[in-house]
Write an enzyme that holds these catalytic residues in place. Structure first.
Site, PDB file in Angstrom:
ATOM      1  N   TRP A  26      -5.815  -3.580   3.133  1.00  0.00           N
ATOM      2  CA  TRP A  26      -5.460  -3.764   1.928  1.00  0.00           C
ATOM      3  C   TRP A  26      -4.798  -5.324   1.513  1.00  0.00           C
ATOM      4  CZ3 TRP A  26      -7.406  -1.193  -2.106  1.00  0.00           C
ATOM      5  CH2 TRP A  26      -7.937   0.349  -2.037  1.00  0.00           C
ATOM      6  N   ASP A  83       3.297  -3.149  -0.721  1.00  0.00           N
ATOM      7  CA  ASP A  83       2.186  -2.234  -1.020  1.00  0.00           C
ATOM      8  C   ASP A  83       3.041  -0.576   0.424  1.00  0.00           C
ATOM      9  OD1 ASP A  83       0.402  -0.388  -1.280  1.00  0.00           O
ATOM     10  OD2 ASP A  83      -1.376  -1.372  -1.243  1.00  0.00           O
ATOM     11  N   LYS A 109      -1.502   9.676  -2.890  1.00  0.00           N
ATOM     12  CA  LYS A 109      -1.793   9.614  -1.427  1.00  0.00           C
ATOM     13  C   LYS A 109      -1.098  11.333  -1.138  1.00  0.00           C
ATOM     14  CE  LYS A 109      -3.822   5.401  -1.425  1.00  0.00           C
ATOM     15  NZ  LYS A 109      -5.084   5.515  -0.928  1.00  0.00           N
TER      16      LYS A 109
HETATM   17  C1  LIG Z   1      -2.408   0.605   1.058  1.00  0.00           C
HETATM   18  C2  LIG Z   1      -2.938   0.389  -0.343  1.00  0.00           C
HETATM   19  N1  LIG Z   1      -3.485  -0.184  -1.606  1.00  0.00           N
HETATM   20  C3  LIG Z   1      -3.898   0.121  -2.330  1.00  0.00           C
HETATM   21  C4  LIG Z   1      -4.723   1.100  -2.632  1.00  0.00           C
HETATM   22  C5  LIG Z   1      -5.920   1.072  -3.765  1.00  0.00           C
HETATM   23  O1  LIG Z   1      -4.745   2.105  -4.754  1.00  0.00           O
HETATM   24  P1  LIG Z   1      -6.342   2.237  -6.351  1.00  0.00           P
HETATM   25  O2  LIG Z   1      -7.568   2.361  -5.873  1.00  0.00           O
HETATM   26  O3  LIG Z   1      -4.914   3.143  -7.089  1.00  0.00           O
HETATM   27  O4  LIG Z   1      -5.134   1.059  -6.870  1.00  0.00           O
HETATM   28  C6  LIG Z   1      -5.049   2.136  -1.665  1.00  0.00           C
HETATM   29  C7  LIG Z   1      -5.291   2.354  -2.205  1.00  0.00           C
HETATM   30  O5  LIG Z   1      -6.187   3.588  -1.584  1.00  0.00           O
HETATM   31  C8  LIG Z   1      -4.011   1.806  -0.600  1.00  0.00           C
HETATM   32  O6  LIG Z   1      -4.550   2.584   0.799  1.00  0.00           O
END
Ligand SMILES: Cc1ncc(COP(=O)(O)O)c(C=O)c1O
Length: 359
Positions: free
Chosen positions: A102, A172, A196
């Site tokens: 991520w 994040d 989550k």
């Molecule tokens: C740590 C993290 N950041 C970003 C995201 C991306 O999220 P989204 O799919 O809501 O854009 C996720 C999705 O699982 C994630 O676990």
């Protein structure tokens, strides 16, 4: 009907009490005579739902009053672009720490808008540890320092808030927000998708220090401009009203559990017993260094990948679902967010032991 234990990484399990309350209120919310889904977002009933949700969130996070809390759309993925749009404020560099899949996605997106300075990376160690903070190289002319507090795919979690050398710290927190207390005042900005620990997909929370508002690039779309969203209470356009309502119910549930400090103790207990089961087995293993193992996402591999399919199908047959690891890393992953009861983790551990015994 029988509900199973859902170990999915997100969207993920919601507290059963919340789902039952939503069911009971589905056709008529209070005395409104209608479903929350059908209400005007400007009406009295919905304004009340929205205000309570926001107040509860601020209380649970203990966010100081010089922070704005926004409820936005398009996921944490949109934030990967919104952050440089809003926070560069004329600068051309931002520092990022790469601890996994991520962080890598955030870096790739930010690189469209600025020069990304890599302050540290664990890529050479296959994202199994957090680079020693003493060795981070934060570029002083950066607009901010970005990191990912929990890598959902790699199962790596910070158990500390890094020093940012005076730069606004951006985090994040998608997969560990509200799972442990954090000192919001250490951050410039925190963001997290809801799906989550907070509710269904469709809402992304942003907590931003007020002095960072108002510097968006002129070409920033209005819905992506934090200052405009703050001014309009995140209602610059029609918000996903039902998702706000469900997020509100999850927050009320969390308060009934005793809040973030109380749920942290449950999360510690759940994670400890699962890692202990993995470490004491000769069939399962987890590659992440012990000091940065995630309490939320527990990846593990079987000694022989040829057993994966059988493990997954037998788990499913035993009421344990969503255990397949992310397609980019394979193996297994048990996501054990706030809403996963300890009994679910116990059931998984018992299943794993029995599978090991018979293999
Ligand atoms: C740590 C993290 N950041 C970003 C995201 C991306 O999220 P989204 O799919 O809501 O854009 C996720 C999705 O699982 C994630 O676990």
């Amino acid at each position: 009907m029988s509900r199973i234990y859902n170990f999915s990484a997100g969207p993920s399990a919601l507290p059963e009490e919340v789902l039952a309350q939503a069911r009971d209120e589905m056709l008529e919310y209070g005395a409104s005579g209608m479903s929350v889904m059908e209400m005007s977002h400007r009406g009295k009933d919905f304004m009340h739902i929205a205000a309570r949700m926001k107040t509860d969130f601020i209380e649970l996070m203990q966010a100081p009053s010089h922070y704005q809390v926004l409820f936005l759309q398009a996921g944490a993925t949109a934030q990967f672009a919104m952050i440089p749009h809003n926070l560069l404020a004329g600068r051309t560099v931002a520092s990022y720490v790469n601890t996994g899949s991520w962080s890598s996605s955030a870096i790739k997106e930010a690189a469209k808008y600025c020069r990304v300075h890599l302050a540290a990376s664990a890529e050479a160690d296959k994202f199994t540890r957090i680079p020693e903070p003493a060795g981070w190289d934060i570029s002083a002319d950066s607009a901010y320092l970005h990191y990912t507090s929990n890598e959902t795919i790699n199962g790596v979690e910070f158990d500390f808030i890094p020093e940012s050398g005076g730069l606004p710290l951006v985090c994040d927190m998608s997969s560990n927000i509200l799972s442990r207390p954090v000192d919001v005042s250490r951050f410039g900005l925190i963001y997290a998708g809801a799906q989550k620990n907070m509710g269904p997909a469709g809402v992304t929370v942003v907590i931003v220090r007020e002095d960072l508002l108002g510097h968006a690039r002129p070409d920033t779309p209005a819905v992506f401009d934090y200052a405009l969203q703050a001014k309009s209470e995140s209602m610059l356009n029609t918000p996903p009203t039902y998702n706000w309502y469900l997020l509100g119910l999850v927050l009320q549930w969390l308060k009934r559990q005793g809040g973030v400090a109380a749920i942290e103790q449950v999360n510690i207990a759940k994670a400890q017993k699962l890692y202990q089961a993995i470490d004491s087995s000769s069939l399962y293993s987890n590659p992440v260094h012990k000091n940065c193992r995630s309490r939320m996402n527990v990846p593990f591999v079987l000694r022989d990948a040829a057993l994966d399919a059988e493990f997954l199908s037998k788990a499913e047959a035993n009421g344990l679902s969503g255990l397949q690891g992310h397609r980019s890393v394979g193996g297994m992953r048990a996501s054990i967010y706030n809403a996963m009861p300890e009994a679910g983790v116990d059931a998984l551990i018992a299943f794993m032991a029995e599978f090991e015994r018979t293999h």
